[in-house]
Design a protein around this motif. Structure first.
Motif, PDB file in Angstrom:
ATOM      1  N   ILE A 178       0.899  -1.311   0.167  1.00 49.45           N
ATOM      2  CA  ILE A 178      -0.376   0.082  -0.279  1.00 49.45           C
ATOM      3  C   ILE A 178       0.856   0.962   0.028  1.00 49.45           C
ATOM      4  O   ILE A 178       0.049   2.431   0.363  1.00 49.45           O
ATOM      5  CB  ILE A 178      -1.061   0.187   1.237  1.00 49.45           C
ATOM      6  CG1 ILE A 178      -0.386   0.221   2.951  1.00 49.45           C
ATOM      7  CG2 ILE A 178      -1.815  -1.186   1.396  1.00 49.45           C
ATOM      8  CD1 ILE A 178      -1.047  -0.433   4.249  1.00 49.45           C
ATOM      9  N   PHE A 179       2.205   0.601   0.100  1.00 46.76           N
ATOM     10  CA  PHE A 179       2.298   2.903  -0.157  1.00 46.76           C
ATOM     11  C   PHE A 179       2.570   2.463  -1.712  1.00 46.76           C
ATOM     12  O   PHE A 179       2.962   2.309  -2.345  1.00 46.76           O
ATOM     13  CB  PHE A 179       4.713   1.940   0.135  1.00 46.76           C
ATOM     14  CG  PHE A 179       5.386   3.012   0.104  1.00 46.76           C
ATOM     15  CD1 PHE A 179       5.787   4.106   0.466  1.00 46.76           C
ATOM     16  CD2 PHE A 179       6.293   3.337  -1.795  1.00 46.76           C
ATOM     17  CE1 PHE A 179       6.061   5.191   0.686  1.00 46.76           C
ATOM     18  CE2 PHE A 179       7.199   4.502  -1.419  1.00 46.76           C
ATOM     19  CZ  PHE A 179       7.233   5.259  -0.807  1.00 46.76           C
ATOM     20  N   GLY A 180       2.602   4.260  -1.527  1.00 46.29           N
ATOM     21  CA  GLY A 180       2.549   5.042  -2.434  1.00 46.29           C
ATOM     22  C   GLY A 180       0.451   5.236  -2.941  1.00 46.29           C
ATOM     23  O   GLY A 180       0.932   5.788  -3.623  1.00 46.29           O
ATOM     24  N   MET A 181       0.192   4.024  -2.536  1.00 44.20           N
ATOM     25  CA  MET A 181      -0.825   4.350  -3.534  1.00 44.20           C
ATOM     26  C   MET A 181      -2.026   5.174  -2.315  1.00 44.20           C
ATOM     27  O   MET A 181      -1.749   5.919  -1.199  1.00 44.20           O
ATOM     28  CB  MET A 181      -1.903   2.853  -2.997  1.00 44.20           C
ATOM     29  CG  MET A 181      -1.470   1.753  -2.932  1.00 44.20           C
ATOM     30  SD  MET A 181      -2.413  -0.219  -3.266  1.00 44.20           S
ATOM     31  CE  MET A 181      -4.128   0.122  -3.377  1.00 44.20           C
ATOM     32  N   ALA A 182      -3.157   6.122  -2.885  1.00 46.41           N
ATOM     33  CA  ALA A 182      -3.718   6.919  -2.565  1.00 46.41           C
ATOM     34  C   ALA A 182      -4.680   6.596  -1.739  1.00 46.41           C
ATOM     35  O   ALA A 182      -5.069   5.128  -1.197  1.00 46.41           O
ATOM     36  CB  ALA A 182      -4.594   8.273  -3.365  1.00 46.41           C
TER      37      ALA A 182
END
Length: 635
Positions: A178-182
């Motif tokens: 989930i890193f970088g997800m809005a």
């Protein structure tokens, strides 16, 4: 140049001739083996027939290795162009330019789908594309992983390999998907995962999905605000760099126990929510204002989401929002004020309700995040806070070939969740590519063996949009009903409309056979009639072209192992997929804890039995000595 082309063409013709000669021997050997097995011949004869068949298949594999030519296209095997049968059997190549969409392979188990997957994977690696390969079965031989390692070694890029298996976290690439997800993307992922995966959502699922979305979105929006007012962009960038350093160290220390790594390298820093709970003292404002709290929205993992699914931690998050005002003169002051008000509104809607009601409805969400953040799966998904997988997709020099073994027989529910998380991660990546218009350095292929486990309501959006952004999905099913049962007829139809290449092997299900036969379409056939003249011996012939079904369900039923019909951009073929030799890579997995425990139990049981045996011998000897002594006294 012309001489080189002529030589190449001559070699190609020779290989074709060798293949056709070998093909007859393979078919004869298969028929003989089937006949022996049908009449239950002696084991020795059957084994001899198997050995003979394997001999011819090994020869075929050698011939086909010389026929593979990625410049010509994807080699899918020897076959017949059904719209131009006069050419006879030919090597069939599919143009790479027409393979930038999605494809399905449908056929019953043990009929060669895995061989086709292995061949396609090897050729995509030779072309140096990015790959994800989902192998739920694994198995004793681990053929898919072995073929992948062989192909990487042959191409000279073994360092491209990444491996993910929750059963072996010490061997797995650690990744925070989930890193970088809005915020909305993570909340949407949580909503999807909390609903299950069936086509017909229950009333409960329709309630819990939006509820999970609301809770996660509230947490993330609050953390985004708190990170903005407590950290500078330079602070956040510095923390990301620190996580990269820890990730690199972690990869170098792979093979150690992850708990030891966490202790030695502080790979997992104290959680935000844990530090918030620590600040619940009398003078909360003073404590929070001077505490070293670092609100990590950018570097959030499933571990924090698990904590923020607890009611009391949401209360603490709301308290923090009330205590941290927007600094006067801050850059983007009004945007920050709007973000804070939005965060408070979302949290108020949850926190100001009855806590017992929340705990009742949030159990499934909390359980979901606990599954993803603890145990072996937690070590894979929460050890690092960055996403090296996505970084590799953007790397111009070093690509990615990622083998995922979700082990559904060991982690049934979590296995399904894990695959959905990775699909949502890719949806986010290629959604960004579509919006920005900046393509990745390489095309990405997602191979899914046993596709039923990996598809879910909502995946039709990925099929709709990802192909044009650079992602091709290759899915392997046992039946057309697999997709319908998970998505429902409408969404299954949407996915089917985005599939441009269909490989049809022998299906077991009659409905699937009828549907697939119809899918292949019709062909023109000439029918002739003789019409006699009344009252005379004469007459005349008439010929008429009619549209007839190209195949029937019974045609599919007699397909051999590794044989299939192919529909590709209006072209239709009947092919024999390439045969794959056993992988050269010798893969030996570490011993599992339960295996060690069982061995210890068996060893201890053997020891007890041996001791009991010695004890019995000792008792018998004593009895014999007593009897002898009595005899001596009598004499």
């Amino acid at each position: 140049m012309l001489d080189i082309l002529n030589i190449h063409h001559l070699m190609w013709k020779r290989n074709k001739k060798k293949y056709l000669k070998n093909h007859k021997k393979v078919v004869a050997a298969e028929d003989k083996l089937e006949a022996l097995e049908t009449r239950m011949a002696p084991t020795k004869k059957i084994e001899s027939a198997k050995t003979n068949l394997m001999k011819y298949l090994v020869i075929r594999a050698g011939i086909e290795e010389r026929l593979i030519d990625i410049k010509r296209g994807l080699y899918i095997g020897f076959g017949i162009d059904l719209d131009n049968k006069s050419n006879g059997m030919q090597p069939i190549y599919l143009d790479w330019g027409k393979l930038e969409n999605h494809d399905d392979t449908i056929g019953t188990t043990q009929y060669g789908k895995t061989y086709k997957l292995g061949s396609d994977v090897a050729q995509c690696i030779a072309k140096k594309e990015n790959l994800f390969i989902v192998d739920p079965k694994g198995g004793k031989k681990r053929e898919i992983l072995g073929w992948t390692i062989d192909a990487l070694a042959k191409t000279g890029i073994p360092e491209w390999l990444a491996y993910i298996n929750p059963l072996f976290p010490e061997l797995s690439l650690c990744v925070n998907p989930i890193f970088g997800m809005a915020n909305e993307e993570i909340a949407s992922t949580a909503s999807l995962l909390s609903q299950g995966g069936g086509a017909q959502m229950s009333g409960d699922a329709n309630f819990y999905g939006p509820f999970a979305y609301k809770v996660v979105l509230a947490s993330l929006t609050a953390l985004e605000y708190l990170e903005a007012v407590t950290s500078t962009k330079e602070d956040v960038l510095s923390e990301i760099k620190e996580e990269v350093r820890k990730y690199v160290e972690n990869e170098q220390l792979r093979g150690m126990d992850k708990v030891s790594e966490d202790t030695l390298n502080e790979l997992i820093l104290p959680d935000v929510s844990e530090r918030l709970v620590f600040t619940s003292e009398v003078n909360k404002k003073e404590t929070l204002a001077h505490s070293p709290v670092n609100f990590k929205r950018t570097l959030i993992t499933f571990k924090e989401l698990a904590n923020f699914s607890q009611f009391h931690n949401l209360e603490k998050l709301r308290e923090a929002l009330l205590l941290y005002d927007v600094p006067e003169g801050a850059k983007g002051y009004y945007s920050l004020m709007e973000l804070r008000n939005e965060s408070l509104a979302l949290l108020d809607e949850i926190v100001l309700k009855d806590a017992k009601f929340y705990e009742k409805v949030a159990t499934s969400l909390s359980t979901l995040f606990v599954q993803l953040s603890t145990g072996s799966i937690g070590k894979v998904l929460c050890t690092t806070r960055i996403n090296p997988i996505v970084a590799r997709l953007y790397d111009k020099e070093k690509g990615l070939v990622c083998v995922i073994e979700p082990v559904p027989m060991k982690f049934r529910q979590v296995s399904d969740v894990l695959l959905k998380v990775f699909m949502k991660m890719l949806e986010s990546v290629f959604g960004s590519v579509g919006v920005s218009g900046r393509e990745l350095p390489r095309r990405t292929h997602f191979f899914i063996d046993e596709g039923k486990a990996a598809i879910f309501p909502g995946i039709e959006e990925i099929y709709n949009k990802a192909a044009s952004a650079g992602l091709s999905i290759h899915t392997y099913y046992q039946s057309t009903l697999d997709r319908v049962s998970k998505l429902g007829p409408v969404d299954a139809g949407v996915v089917g409309d985005n599939v441009n290449t269909l490989y049809i092997m022998k299906p077991n299900d009659k409905n699937s056979a009828a549907f697939l036969a119809e899918t292949l379409g019709t062909e023109n056939r000439l029918t002739s009639n003789f019409m006699s003249d009344s009252g005379s011996a004469g007459g005349r012939f008439s010929a008429m072209a009619e549209q007839k079904a190209m195949i029937t369900p019974s045609t599919l039923d007699v397909l051999r192992k590794g044989e299939a019909f192919v529909k590709h951009y209006g072209k239709r073929y009947r092919v024999y997929f390439p045969f794959m030799l056993p992988p050269k890579a010798n893969i030996l997995m570490p011993e599992l804890n339960e295996e060690r425990t069982i061995k210890e139990i068996l060893a201890y049981e053997k020891e007890i039995q041996e001791n009991l045996g010695l004890y019995r011998i000792s008792i018998t000897e004593k009895k014999r000595n007593i009897e002898n002594d009595k005899g001596k006294e009598y004499v």
